[in-house]
Design an enzyme around this catalytic site. Structure first.
Site, mmCIF file in Angstrom:
data_model
loop_
_atom_site.group_PDB
_atom_site.id
_atom_site.type_symbol
_atom_site.label_atom_id
_atom_site.label_comp_id
_atom_site.label_asym_id
_atom_site.label_seq_id
_atom_site.Cartn_x
_atom_site.Cartn_y
_atom_site.Cartn_z
ATOM 1 N N CYS A 64 0.843 -1.203 0.000
ATOM 2 C CA CYS A 64 0.000 0.000 0.000
ATOM 3 C C CYS A 64 0.876 1.249 0.000
ATOM 4 C CB CYS A 64 -0.912 -0.072 1.227
ATOM 5 S SG CYS A 64 -1.617 1.483 1.760
ATOM 6 N N CYS A 67 0.233 3.877 2.646
ATOM 7 C CA CYS A 67 0.699 3.398 3.958
ATOM 8 C C CYS A 67 2.180 3.679 4.127
ATOM 9 C CB CYS A 67 0.479 1.886 4.089
ATOM 10 S SG CYS A 67 -1.238 1.366 3.978
#
Ligand SMILES: [Zn+2]
Length: 140
Positions: A64, A67
């Site tokens: 991600c 993230c």
């Protein structure tokens, strides 16, 4: 029990910081509060979020991109709020039960817990100023 080594922000001494503890980790040399950043999984989660200080839970995954962008910001905030905040990072790919428990729809999902209970959450990354203000509202 797992632990991470962090450098004391006050004196630079390297300290082991436990994943779970009844108090707040402090530098063995100068006793300044240490940044408390731990990685948890399904088996260590309950102990990791059971802390005397508010917990910032980072539900993330390695693939991600947002993230990976927000993670260093959260670590800096944990350093700036040493002694007042614990950052617990959970890789949801490795811990699907934690993901289910929090009903995570998208990552990153950031959750503030007090006494193990959710008090606020944010879905998606934010910039440092926004995240700092959000976290600051929940610190005593
Ligand atoms: Zn120190």
């Amino acid at each position: 029990m797992s632990s991470d080594v962090v450098a004391c922000p006050a004196c630079g001494a390297r300290n082991r910081v436990p994943a779970s503890a009844s108090g707040i980790p402090k530098c063995a040399k100068c006793h300044a509060p240490l940044p408390w950043v731990v990685a948890a999984d399904e088996t260590t989660f309950d102990a990791a979020v059971d802390a005397r200080v508010p917990v910032l839970l980072d539900l993330w995954a390695p693939w991600c991109a947002p993230c990976r962008m927000v993670s260093p910001i959260l670590e800096r905030l944990a350093g700036e709020n040493a002694g007042r905040l614990k950052l617990v990072k959970v890789d949801v790919d490795q811990s699907p039960r934690v993901m289910t428990r929090f009903g995570v729809q998208a990552i990153p999902t950031l959750v503030i817990l007090k006494g193990g209970r959710e008090v606020s959450r944010q879905q998606g990354a934010g910039n440092k100023a926004q995240l700092s203000a959000w976290i600051g509202r929940h610190l005593t």
